[in-house]
Design a protein around this motif. Structure first.
Motif, PDB file in Angstrom:
ATOM      1  N   LEU A  18     -19.420  33.189  43.414  1.00 34.97           N
ATOM      2  CA  LEU A  18     -19.304  33.853  44.718  1.00 34.97           C
ATOM      3  C   LEU A  18     -18.641  35.220  44.569  1.00 34.97           C
ATOM      4  CD1 LEU A  18     -18.247  30.811  46.921  1.00 34.97           C
ATOM      5  CD2 LEU A  18     -20.455  32.013  46.986  1.00 34.97           C
ATOM      6  N   CYS A  19     -17.605  35.304  43.754  1.00 39.93           N
ATOM      7  CA  CYS A  19     -16.919  36.589  43.533  1.00 39.93           C
ATOM      8  C   CYS A  19     -17.852  37.600  42.870  1.00 39.93           C
ATOM      9  CB  CYS A  19     -15.680  36.389  42.676  1.00 39.93           C
ATOM     10  SG  CYS A  19     -14.328  35.597  43.548  1.00 39.93           S
ATOM     11  N   GLU A  20     -18.579  37.174  41.858  1.00 38.16           N
ATOM     12  CA  GLU A  20     -19.491  38.077  41.149  1.00 38.16           C
ATOM     13  C   GLU A  20     -20.620  38.563  42.066  1.00 38.16           C
ATOM     14  OE1 GLU A  20     -19.059  39.345  37.925  1.00 38.16           O
ATOM     15  OE2 GLU A  20     -17.109  38.463  38.401  1.00 38.16           O
ATOM     16  N   LEU A  21     -21.144  37.680  42.891  1.00 41.79           N
ATOM     17  CA  LEU A  21     -22.201  38.078  43.823  1.00 41.79           C
ATOM     18  C   LEU A  21     -21.669  39.047  44.872  1.00 41.79           C
ATOM     19  CD1 LEU A  21     -23.934  34.610  44.199  1.00 41.79           C
ATOM     20  CD2 LEU A  21     -24.919  36.648  43.131  1.00 41.79           C
ATOM     21  N   ARG A  22     -20.460  38.815  45.341  1.00 40.83           N
ATOM     22  CA  ARG A  22     -19.859  39.737  46.329  1.00 40.83           C
ATOM     23  C   ARG A  22     -19.634  41.117  45.721  1.00 40.83           C
ATOM     24  NH1 ARG A  22     -16.576  34.900  48.141  1.00 40.83           N
ATOM     25  NH2 ARG A  22     -17.710  34.187  49.974  1.00 40.83           N
ATOM     26  N   LYS A  23     -19.251  41.168  44.449  1.00 39.18           N
ATOM     27  CA  LYS A  23     -19.076  42.457  43.767  1.00 39.18           C
ATOM     28  C   LYS A  23     -20.368  43.263  43.761  1.00 39.18           C
ATOM     29  CE  LYS A  23     -15.564  41.049  40.416  1.00 39.18           C
ATOM     30  NZ  LYS A  23     -15.333  40.806  38.974  1.00 39.18           N
ATOM     31  N   LYS A  24     -21.508  42.556  43.732  1.00 35.07           N
ATOM     32  CA  LYS A  24     -22.826  43.209  43.726  1.00 35.07           C
ATOM     33  C   LYS A  24     -23.365  43.404  45.142  1.00 35.07           C
ATOM     34  CE  LYS A  24     -24.154  42.999  39.209  1.00 35.07           C
ATOM     35  NZ  LYS A  24     -24.986  43.874  38.454  1.00 35.07           N
ATOM     36  N   ASN A  25     -22.534  43.113  46.141  1.00 36.55           N
ATOM     37  CA  ASN A  25     -22.928  43.250  47.554  1.00 36.55           C
ATOM     38  C   ASN A  25     -24.154  42.419  47.922  1.00 36.55           C
ATOM     39  OD1 ASN A  25     -20.828  45.053  48.303  1.00 36.55           O
ATOM     40  ND2 ASN A  25     -21.930  46.673  47.228  1.00 36.55           N
ATOM     41  N   THR A  75     -32.278  28.121  40.672  1.00 38.58           N
ATOM     42  CA  THR A  75     -31.790  28.315  39.313  1.00 38.58           C
ATOM     43  C   THR A  75     -30.314  27.961  39.251  1.00 38.58           C
ATOM     44  OG1 THR A  75     -31.587  29.876  37.463  1.00 38.58           O
ATOM     45  CG2 THR A  75     -31.294  30.775  39.675  1.00 38.58           C
ATOM     46  N   LEU A  76     -29.886  27.638  38.051  1.00 31.72           N
ATOM     47  CA  LEU A  76     -28.469  27.358  37.805  1.00 31.72           C
ATOM     48  C   LEU A  76     -27.822  28.494  37.024  1.00 31.72           C
ATOM     49  CD1 LEU A  76     -28.915  23.625  36.773  1.00 31.72           C
ATOM     50  CD2 LEU A  76     -28.210  24.503  38.998  1.00 31.72           C
ATOM     51  N   ASP A  77     -28.593  29.543  36.770  1.00 34.34           N
ATOM     52  CA  ASP A  77     -28.179  30.638  35.891  1.00 34.34           C
ATOM     53  C   ASP A  77     -27.697  31.848  36.690  1.00 34.34           C
ATOM     54  OD1 ASP A  77     -27.909  32.624  33.975  1.00 34.34           O
ATOM     55  OD2 ASP A  77     -29.847  32.231  33.042  1.00 34.34           O
ATOM     56  N   LEU A  78     -26.380  32.043  36.740  1.00 39.45           N
ATOM     57  CA  LEU A  78     -25.803  33.175  37.482  1.00 39.45           C
ATOM     58  C   LEU A  78     -26.286  34.494  36.902  1.00 39.45           C
ATOM     59  CD1 LEU A  78     -23.910  34.402  39.589  1.00 39.45           C
ATOM     60  CD2 LEU A  78     -22.038  34.127  37.931  1.00 39.45           C
ATOM     61  N   ASP A  79     -26.372  34.613  35.589  1.00 35.60           N
ATOM     62  CA  ASP A  79     -26.824  35.863  34.968  1.00 35.60           C
ATOM     63  C   ASP A  79     -28.223  36.241  35.438  1.00 35.60           C
ATOM     64  OD1 ASP A  79     -24.447  36.250  33.575  1.00 35.60           O
ATOM     65  OD2 ASP A  79     -25.151  35.100  31.842  1.00 35.60           O
ATOM     66  N   GLU A  80     -29.082  35.254  35.588  1.00 38.33           N
ATOM     67  CA  GLU A  80     -30.443  35.498  36.091  1.00 38.33           C
ATOM     68  C   GLU A  80     -30.392  36.069  37.517  1.00 38.33           C
ATOM     69  OE1 GLU A  80     -34.372  32.919  37.391  1.00 38.33           O
ATOM     70  OE2 GLU A  80     -32.929  32.017  36.014  1.00 38.33           O
ATOM     71  N   VAL A  81     -29.525  35.525  38.328  1.00 40.50           N
ATOM     72  CA  VAL A  81     -29.384  35.974  39.715  1.00 40.50           C
ATOM     73  C   VAL A  81     -28.811  37.396  39.748  1.00 40.50           C
ATOM     74  CG1 VAL A  81     -28.237  35.525  41.916  1.00 40.50           C
ATOM     75  CG2 VAL A  81     -29.123  33.626  40.563  1.00 40.50           C
ATOM     76  N   LEU A  82     -27.798  37.640  38.951  1.00 38.85           N
ATOM     77  CA  LEU A  82     -27.162  38.963  38.944  1.00 38.85           C
ATOM     78  C   LEU A  82     -28.100  40.054  38.414  1.00 38.85           C
ATOM     79  CD1 LEU A  82     -23.598  38.000  37.687  1.00 38.85           C
ATOM     80  CD2 LEU A  82     -24.251  38.672  40.000  1.00 38.85           C
ATOM     81  N   ALA A  83     -29.067  39.679  37.590  1.00 37.71           N
ATOM     82  CA  ALA A  83     -30.008  40.646  37.025  1.00 37.71           C
ATOM     83  C   ALA A  83     -31.058  41.098  38.053  1.00 37.71           C
ATOM     84  CB  ALA A  83     -30.702  40.059  35.804  1.00 37.71           C
ATOM     85  N   LYS A  84     -31.180  40.404  39.145  1.00 36.63           N
ATOM     86  CA  LYS A  84     -32.200  40.730  40.158  1.00 36.63           C
ATOM     87  C   LYS A  84     -31.764  41.884  41.012  1.00 36.63           C
ATOM     88  CE  LYS A  84     -34.980  36.787  40.216  1.00 36.63           C
ATOM     89  NZ  LYS A  84     -36.193  37.332  39.743  1.00 36.63           N
TER      90      LYS A  84
END
Length: 84
Positions: A18-25, A75-84
């Motif tokens: 949640l913190c990492e996703l919020r950092k990416k807005n 997906t269970l992969d946060l890195d995959e989500v953050l790469a989008k």
């Protein structure tokens, strides 16, 4: 981009995601399994039918956080989500 995050506020991996996703807005729809038995039942039913949970089920894990993308893919992969 809007992501549904299925997890628990008691889970350190969920809180980190949640913190990492919020950092990416990223717009987040958080489904807190610790707050709703109906939500937990729905998640467990979903989890039983998805291949991405095969190893998690075998190891008696929960499999959170889970990310549901706008196109419905899970997906269970946060890195995959953050790469989008």
């Amino acid at each position: 981009m809007k992501i549904t995050v299925v997890g628990s506020h008691l889970c350190p991996d969920t809180l980190y995601a949640l913190c990492e996703l919020r950092k990416k807005n990223v717009e987040i729809d958080f489904k807190n399994l610790s707050a709703s038995l109906d939500g937990l039942k729905e998640y467990l039913s979903l989890r039983e039918g998805l291949e991405i949970y095969k190893d998690i089920r075998a190891n008696h894990g929960i499999g959170i956080p889970c990310f549901v993308l706008e196109d419905g893919r899970k997906t269970l992969d946060l890195d995959e989500v953050l790469a989008k």
